[in-house]
Design an enzyme around this catalytic site. Structure first.
Site, PDB file in Angstrom:
ATOM      1  N   TRP A 186      -7.461 -18.175 -11.213  1.00 43.26           N
ATOM      2  CA  TRP A 186      -7.691 -19.172 -10.153  1.00 43.26           C
ATOM      3  C   TRP A 186      -6.620 -20.262 -10.188  1.00 43.26           C
ATOM      4  CZ3 TRP A 186      -8.560 -24.455 -10.064  1.00 43.26           C
ATOM      5  CH2 TRP A 186      -9.039 -24.989  -8.865  1.00 43.26           C
ATOM      6  N   HIS A 187      -6.165 -20.588 -11.413  1.00 41.54           N
ATOM      7  CA  HIS A 187      -5.205 -21.685 -11.537  1.00 41.54           C
ATOM      8  C   HIS A 187      -3.807 -21.320 -11.063  1.00 41.54           C
ATOM      9  CE1 HIS A 187      -8.364 -23.574 -13.913  1.00 41.54           C
ATOM     10  NE2 HIS A 187      -7.746 -24.705 -13.664  1.00 41.54           N
ATOM     11  N   GLY A 188      -3.514 -20.061 -10.928  1.00 36.94           N
ATOM     12  CA  GLY A 188      -2.186 -19.725 -10.407  1.00 36.94           C
ATOM     13  C   GLY A 188      -1.755 -18.313 -10.733  1.00 36.94           C
ATOM     14  N   PHE A 192      -2.878 -25.617  -6.956  1.00 36.11           N
ATOM     15  CA  PHE A 192      -3.913 -24.592  -7.186  1.00 36.11           C
ATOM     16  C   PHE A 192      -4.728 -24.262  -5.964  1.00 36.11           C
ATOM     17  CE2 PHE A 192      -3.790 -26.646 -11.528  1.00 36.11           C
ATOM     18  CZ  PHE A 192      -2.720 -25.858 -11.894  1.00 36.11           C
ATOM     19  N   THR A 240     -11.136 -17.620 -14.121  1.00 35.14           N
ATOM     20  CA  THR A 240     -10.762 -19.042 -14.264  1.00 35.14           C
ATOM     21  C   THR A 240      -9.254 -19.168 -14.469  1.00 35.14           C
ATOM     22  OG1 THR A 240     -12.902 -19.527 -15.253  1.00 35.14           O
ATOM     23  CG2 THR A 240     -11.192 -21.177 -15.576  1.00 35.14           C
TER      24      THR A 240
END
Lengths: 120, 475
Positions: B322-324, B475, B319
């Protein structure tokens, strides 16, 4: 007719929205459409011009930096409306009034522009 | 193209509505092809060459969907297909999103000089890649029909309302609606209402809060504790209204064309535990990881606590990543791993009692705000500096001129943000539903009028303003 009116009444939000964006579209695209028609009338009046011109216009908007914004009369209305709202909610300082400047309200109530834009 | 832009609202959207409901109204196939073409134009508006990346993703995942359906009963072959889909989709994301970060860190740690390529991040790659991967998995699990026609898969992956900033629509949610959907006027009106609500959240609340948050987080000199807290609070509101606003607009636009997407937010800032917060925040991402990662790993029905902790670690590590590609996102994800593990093992969220409500709420919101500080900061060092400012380690007075200036100028928007992040509207609606017919009608009319008026005001914000970032585009 009665049925139509009832449908409009029950779905007023949709009706308003459609009309609103359609009017917006006319105000945004009308100057460009007029340019194209004007070009057609002054050119050889060929159909190929009518087909080519919108595509070229589209490319111009995407790559040539043509500003696709409502015409100045409409824009002025929105800016006045925005200023009114800012005053109602008590903002002395309007962020991003333009890409390069801010607007501040002086103690005497007048609005003035800061150029260049205020930064920390 | 942004939803909150003149080009979208006054050029793109009217053309799509006209084409869909007037020109191609008689053929579902033509309507779908039209939506697909317009979605590709929508995506290409920002950076045309990345359409090729998306088209590659569409073709490969469609091709993998064929054997995924064929070999449902053959576990070995089916697993090979799923593995191929995982390698392709994760590989695509890795190249565009994480390669530079990985090489830079390898060079820095080992003192190497591996050349780092200059790769631009395609907008929304994390969203459309997850959707594409979901297509292959859902087809394999028989949760959705396999599409023989690649155009249908193309429409599912590239449909413009959810393309670049979610919600992550899983294939099973819209599998039937791609070919068999029913558009109604009442659905269209609900869609318009939802779009306007999202537009207001984005243009009026998120953009205003962004100005305060940016002033605090991007300040070059040390800031006072009060201004640091104000900036963190502003960012807490900004990210919610930005993302929830975009999701509302996406869900509303989907409705206008007969698609029913699932909800993405459920008033996360009323949560009384972090577990509850993550059930209410970015629901589509949470359920994606739950169903495609957490449950296949065994979820919480495992024999040992160590295995449970490992499963949670994997999900929260992913998680965060995934955001960066930044250490801040990784630490942010791992922060939630630690908190959620503690909550799960201690059973804190299940402890009831009136006296506990306020402490639980404060505990949750404080952790969420701290999390957003890490999330928003440019680097871990910057996050550390910001925390120092919040807790008064920078010296100076508690209240500075900045705090007074930004609070005074945005007080109404702060109050509005606080009110609209609570479920005030559903509560009012519930009350009105139990009132008499006349009251209900009057309230409905007043609500419609207010919504329209606010929409025009929000358009004035859009036309006046130049500051219009979408956080989740990154994202």
């Amino acid at each position: 007719m009665k049925r139509l009116l009832k449908t409009v009444k029950n779905n007023f939000l949709s009706v308003f929205f459609i009309v609103y964006i359609a009017v917006g579209m006319v105000s945004v695209c009308k100057p460009q459409a007029l340019n194209i028609i004007d070009g057609f009338l002054q050119s050889d009046r060929s159909l190929s011009y009518l087909i080519k011109a919108p595509v070229l216009k589209l490319l111009d908007i995407r790559y040539g930096g043509v500003n696709l914004e409502p015409d100045i009369k409409l824009k002025a209305f929105y800016i006045h409306l925005n200023r009114l709202i800012q005053r109602v909610i008590g903002n002395d300082y309007i962020y991003d009034a333009g890409p390069k400047n801010d607007v501040v309200r002086l103690n005497n109530g007048y609005l003035t522009t800061c150029l260049p834009k205020l930064t920390d | 193209m942004l939803f909150s832009s003149t080009v979208f609202l006054f050029a793109f959207l009217p053309v799509v509505i006209f084409g869909y409901y007037v020109i191609f109204r008689k053929s579902r196939l033509l309507q779908n092809i039209f939506l697909l073409i317009m979605s590709l134009i929508f995506y290409a508006w920002g950076e045309p060459k990345f359409v090729l990346v998306m088209m590659l993703s569409i073709i490969v995942n469609w091709a993998l969907g064929l054997p995924a359906a064929k070999y449902r009963d053959n576990k070995v072959r089916a697993r090979a297909v799923i593995a191929a889909a995982a390698v392709f989709n994760i590989g695509l994301m890795f190249i565009f999103k994480y390669l530079i970060f990985t090489l830079e860190n390898i060079n820095s740690v080992f003192g190497l000089q591996i050349p780092v390529p200059q790769i631009t991040l395609p907008i929304g790659i994390s969203f459309f890649t997850f959707q594409a991967f979901s297509y292959v998995i859902d087809v394999y699990r028989n949760d959705g029909e396999m599409q023989k026609n690649p155009l249908n898969v193309g429409l599912y992956i590239s449909f413009f309302p959810q393309l670049i900033a979610g919600p992550i629509v899983r294939y099973q949610t819209v599998a039937n609606e791609i070919k068999n959907r029913k558009e109604t006027l009442s659905d269209f009106t609900t869609g318009v209402e939802r779009f306007i609500v999202g537009f207001l959240k984005k243009v009026m609340l998120a953009n205003t809060m962004a100005v305060v948050a940016d002033a605090a987080f991007d300040a070059k000199d040390a800031i006072s504790p009060s201004f640091a807290w104000l900036g963190a609070l502003a960012y807490t509101f900004q990210i919610f209204f930005d993302f929830a606003g975009y999701s509302d607009m996406g869900i509303g636009l989907g409705r206008m064309f007969g698609f029913h997407f699932l909800e993405n937010f459920d008033y996360p800032y009323i949560s009384k535990s972090i577990t509850e917060f993550w059930r209410r925040w970015h629901i589509s991402l949470g359920t994606w990881f739950r169903d495609y990662v957490y449950f296949p790993l065994g979820g919480s029905r495992v024999n040992s606590k160590a295995r449970l902790v490992f499963n949670l670690f994997v999900v929260w590590f992913l998680t965060g990543v995934w955001h960066g590609a930044n250490w801040t996102f990784l630490v942010w994800g791992l922060m939630y791993f630690v908190i959620l593990t503690v909550e799960k093992l201690s059973g804190i969220p299940k402890k009831e009692g009136r006296l506990l409500i306020i402490p639980k709420y404060i505990y949750t919101m404080l952790l969420v705000i701290f999390g957003w500080v890490i999330f928003r900061a440019e680097s871990l060092g910057a996050a550390g500096e910001y925390f120092k400012a919040m807790f008064g380690f920078n010296g100076g007075t508690f209240i500075s001129d900045d705090t007074v200036f930004y609070l005074k100028n945005n007080l109404v928007m702060f109050v509005a943000s606080a009110v609209f992040s609570l479920p005030v509207a559903p509560l009012l609606r519930k009350k009105l539903m139990s009132a008499g017919e006349r009251t209900r009608r009057a309230a409905d009319a007043a609500y419609t009028a207010a919504l329209l008026l606010m929409f025009v005001v929000a358009v004035s914000y859009m036309i006046k303003g130049t500051y219009n970032p979408f956080i989740y585009f990154n994202f």
